[in-house]
Design a protein around this motif. Structure first.
Motif, PDB file in Angstrom:
ATOM      1  N   ASP A  26     -63.129  66.453  -8.278  1.00  0.00           N
ATOM      2  CA  ASP A  26     -64.146  65.560  -7.746  1.00  0.00           C
ATOM      3  C   ASP A  26     -64.208  64.282  -8.580  1.00  0.00           C
ATOM      4  O   ASP A  26     -63.509  64.150  -9.593  1.00  0.00           O
ATOM      5  CB  ASP A  26     -65.522  66.240  -7.706  1.00  0.00           C
ATOM      6  CG  ASP A  26     -65.957  66.793  -9.060  1.00  0.00           C
ATOM      7  OD1 ASP A  26     -65.442  66.336 -10.104  1.00  0.00           O
ATOM      8  OD2 ASP A  26     -66.836  67.671  -9.086  1.00  0.00           O
ATOM      9  N   TYR A  27     -65.042  63.350  -8.155  1.00  0.00           N
ATOM     10  CA  TYR A  27     -65.168  62.060  -8.841  1.00  0.00           C
ATOM     11  C   TYR A  27     -65.687  62.209 -10.270  1.00  0.00           C
ATOM     12  O   TYR A  27     -65.093  61.655 -11.196  1.00  0.00           O
ATOM     13  CB  TYR A  27     -66.077  61.141  -8.018  1.00  0.00           C
ATOM     14  CG  TYR A  27     -66.313  59.791  -8.641  1.00  0.00           C
ATOM     15  CD1 TYR A  27     -65.410  58.746  -8.435  1.00  0.00           C
ATOM     16  CD2 TYR A  27     -67.451  59.546  -9.423  1.00  0.00           C
ATOM     17  CE1 TYR A  27     -65.642  57.500  -9.003  1.00  0.00           C
ATOM     18  CE2 TYR A  27     -67.668  58.314  -9.995  1.00  0.00           C
ATOM     19  CZ  TYR A  27     -66.756  57.288  -9.779  1.00  0.00           C
ATOM     20  OH  TYR A  27     -66.979  56.059 -10.349  1.00  0.00           O
ATOM     21  N   PRO A  28     -66.782  62.966 -10.498  1.00  0.00           N
ATOM     22  CA  PRO A  28     -67.262  63.102 -11.885  1.00  0.00           C
ATOM     23  C   PRO A  28     -66.232  63.733 -12.817  1.00  0.00           C
ATOM     24  O   PRO A  28     -66.078  63.308 -13.964  1.00  0.00           O
ATOM     25  CB  PRO A  28     -68.507  63.999 -11.737  1.00  0.00           C
ATOM     26  CG  PRO A  28     -68.939  63.829 -10.330  1.00  0.00           C
ATOM     27  CD  PRO A  28     -67.684  63.641  -9.556  1.00  0.00           C
ATOM     28  N   ARG A  31     -63.668  61.147 -13.708  1.00  0.00           N
ATOM     29  CA  ARG A  31     -64.204  60.135 -14.622  1.00  0.00           C
ATOM     30  C   ARG A  31     -64.250  60.670 -16.057  1.00  0.00           C
ATOM     31  O   ARG A  31     -63.882  59.981 -17.008  1.00  0.00           O
ATOM     32  CB  ARG A  31     -65.612  59.701 -14.205  1.00  0.00           C
ATOM     33  CG  ARG A  31     -65.701  58.951 -12.889  1.00  0.00           C
ATOM     34  CD  ARG A  31     -64.780  57.740 -12.842  1.00  0.00           C
ATOM     35  NE  ARG A  31     -64.997  56.846 -13.966  1.00  0.00           N
ATOM     36  CZ  ARG A  31     -64.060  56.053 -14.497  1.00  0.00           C
ATOM     37  NH1 ARG A  31     -62.830  56.079 -14.020  1.00  0.00           N
ATOM     38  NH2 ARG A  31     -64.349  55.259 -15.513  1.00  0.00           N
ATOM     39  N   GLU A  34     -60.758  60.852 -17.397  1.00  0.00           N
ATOM     40  CA  GLU A  34     -60.286  59.491 -17.682  1.00  0.00           C
ATOM     41  C   GLU A  34     -60.811  59.013 -19.032  1.00  0.00           C
ATOM     42  O   GLU A  34     -60.073  58.479 -19.858  1.00  0.00           O
ATOM     43  CB  GLU A  34     -60.783  58.539 -16.584  1.00  0.00           C
ATOM     44  CG  GLU A  34     -59.907  58.475 -15.374  1.00  0.00           C
ATOM     45  CD  GLU A  34     -58.769  57.473 -15.536  1.00  0.00           C
ATOM     46  OE1 GLU A  34     -58.971  56.402 -16.126  1.00  0.00           O
ATOM     47  OE2 GLU A  34     -57.663  57.772 -15.055  1.00  0.00           O
ATOM     48  N   ARG A  74     -60.569  58.257  -6.473  1.00  0.00           N
ATOM     49  CA  ARG A  74     -61.600  57.234  -6.684  1.00  0.00           C
ATOM     50  C   ARG A  74     -62.054  57.172  -8.130  1.00  0.00           C
ATOM     51  O   ARG A  74     -62.471  56.122  -8.625  1.00  0.00           O
ATOM     52  CB  ARG A  74     -62.809  57.503  -5.778  1.00  0.00           C
ATOM     53  CG  ARG A  74     -62.525  57.380  -4.290  1.00  0.00           C
ATOM     54  CD  ARG A  74     -63.788  57.555  -3.462  1.00  0.00           C
ATOM     55  NE  ARG A  74     -63.467  57.783  -2.056  1.00  0.00           N
ATOM     56  CZ  ARG A  74     -63.606  58.938  -1.415  1.00  0.00           C
ATOM     57  NH1 ARG A  74     -64.090  59.995  -2.073  1.00  0.00           N
ATOM     58  NH2 ARG A  74     -63.282  59.055  -0.160  1.00  0.00           N
ATOM     59  N   GLY A  75     -61.968  58.300  -8.821  1.00  0.00           N
ATOM     60  CA  GLY A  75     -62.431  58.332 -10.199  1.00  0.00           C
ATOM     61  C   GLY A  75     -61.333  58.109 -11.220  1.00  0.00           C
ATOM     62  O   GLY A  75     -61.613  57.983 -12.414  1.00  0.00           O
ATOM     63  N   ASP A  77     -58.675  55.787 -12.799  1.00  0.00           N
ATOM     64  CA  ASP A  77     -58.200  54.408 -12.934  1.00  0.00           C
ATOM     65  C   ASP A  77     -56.782  54.347 -13.497  1.00  0.00           C
ATOM     66  O   ASP A  77     -55.967  53.535 -13.063  1.00  0.00           O
ATOM     67  CB  ASP A  77     -59.131  53.611 -13.855  1.00  0.00           C
ATOM     68  CG  ASP A  77     -60.531  53.466 -13.284  1.00  0.00           C
ATOM     69  OD1 ASP A  77     -60.637  53.384 -12.047  1.00  0.00           O
ATOM     70  OD2 ASP A  77     -61.491  53.442 -14.063  1.00  0.00           O
TER      71      ASP A  77
END
Length: 280
Positions: A26-28, A31, A34, A74-75, A77
């Motif tokens: 998932d996004y979190p 992140r 990352e 999306r999370g 980069d």
């Protein structure tokens, strides 16, 4: 930080610099990984169990995996994003496999897809996907999607027959065009043999020292319930911390301690009077 590329991963292997991979769903999760500086994110079909609540990885659908993959992309980069193709989405034909891989690349922005196994049909699928322009990560050793055929979730490469098959499959995966291979649940000595014969990075999971390592995010954070595999190391106990935090919240709600004055909004007196007047 610039986005990780296949040439960068090859250079890491040549320099003897370990590659760090972790799963994300998932996004979190993406992140956090990352910010921790990982090199690769694997949108694993293990998300079927740790995120979606399936009993095994086999039942997760392509559409479900695409939802997870899009969120991770999306999370992410800079990390290189690899997506597992779910069971049933590549087995029918090369055309089906290419269509699945293209969907991950086009709809989810995946940098590569991962296919389990090194049999003849799987090598054909790898060749077809690579020819279509989508990079492939192989996966040999314990392959959870077909674990039943291997006698269950058990280590591979421990017998003469199994070790020979493992080496042949790994070399086959490389020759078919995979730029990297995950080796799961294999004795370290056998992994060392593979490191001497393969020119592509080996990402180990329960396979001893390799060019890189991968673990399931929920396992290493201590969120997974129940027994974990022998190769799992917990680097935190976030599951206990999460239960404690939610328990504290529930207790304050029930006692009336939350929300306190500091959590409330204020209104002008005339607005309150107007609200009362609106009720007649």
């Amino acid at each position: 930080m610039s986005r990780v590329t296949i040439p960068m991963l090859r250079e890491k292997r040549e320099r003897g610099e370990p590659i760090v991979m972790v799963t994300a769903y998932d996004y979190p999760g993406a992140r956090v990984a990352e910010q921790a500086g990982v090199d690769m994110l694997l949108v694993g079909d293990s998300g079927a169990q740790v995120v979606l609540g399936h009993e095994s990885t086999v039942t997760v659908t392509l559409d479900e995996m695409l939802v997870l993959a899009k969120a991770v992309r999306r999370g992410a980069d800079s990390a290189f994003v690899v997506c597992d193709v779910p069971f049933g989405s590549t087995e029918v034909s090369d055309a089906q496999a290419v269509e699945t891989a293209v969907r991950f690349a086009k709809e989810a922005g995946a940098d590569a897809v991962k296919l389990e196994g090194g049999g003849r049909d799987r090598l054909d699928r790898i060749r077809a996907i690579v020819a279509a322009g989508v990079p492939v990560v192989g996966h040999v050793g314990l392959t959870p999607q077909t674990a039943t055929a291997l006698g269950g979730m058990r280590a591979q490469g421990r017998t003469v027959e199994s070790a020979v098959r493992l080496v042949e499959e790994a070399v086959g995966v490389q020759d078919a065009g995979a730029f990297c291979v995950v080796v799961e649940a294999v004795p370290a000595e056998v992994t060392e043999v593979l490191r001497r014969v393969l020119q592509i990075p080996i990402i180990g999971i329960g396979a001893g020292p390799a060019d890189g390592q991968v673990l399931v995010l929920h396992d290493l954070l201590g969120i997974t319930e129940g027994r974990t595999a022998k190769f799992v190391k917990r680097y935190g106990e976030l599951g206990e911390a999460m239960v404690a935090a939610i328990g504290a919240y529930a207790a304050e709600v029930r006692s009336g301690a939350f929300p306190g004055p500091e959590h409330r909004y204020t209104a002008a007196p005339e607005a309150v009077e107007a609200a009362r007047a609106a009720l007649g």
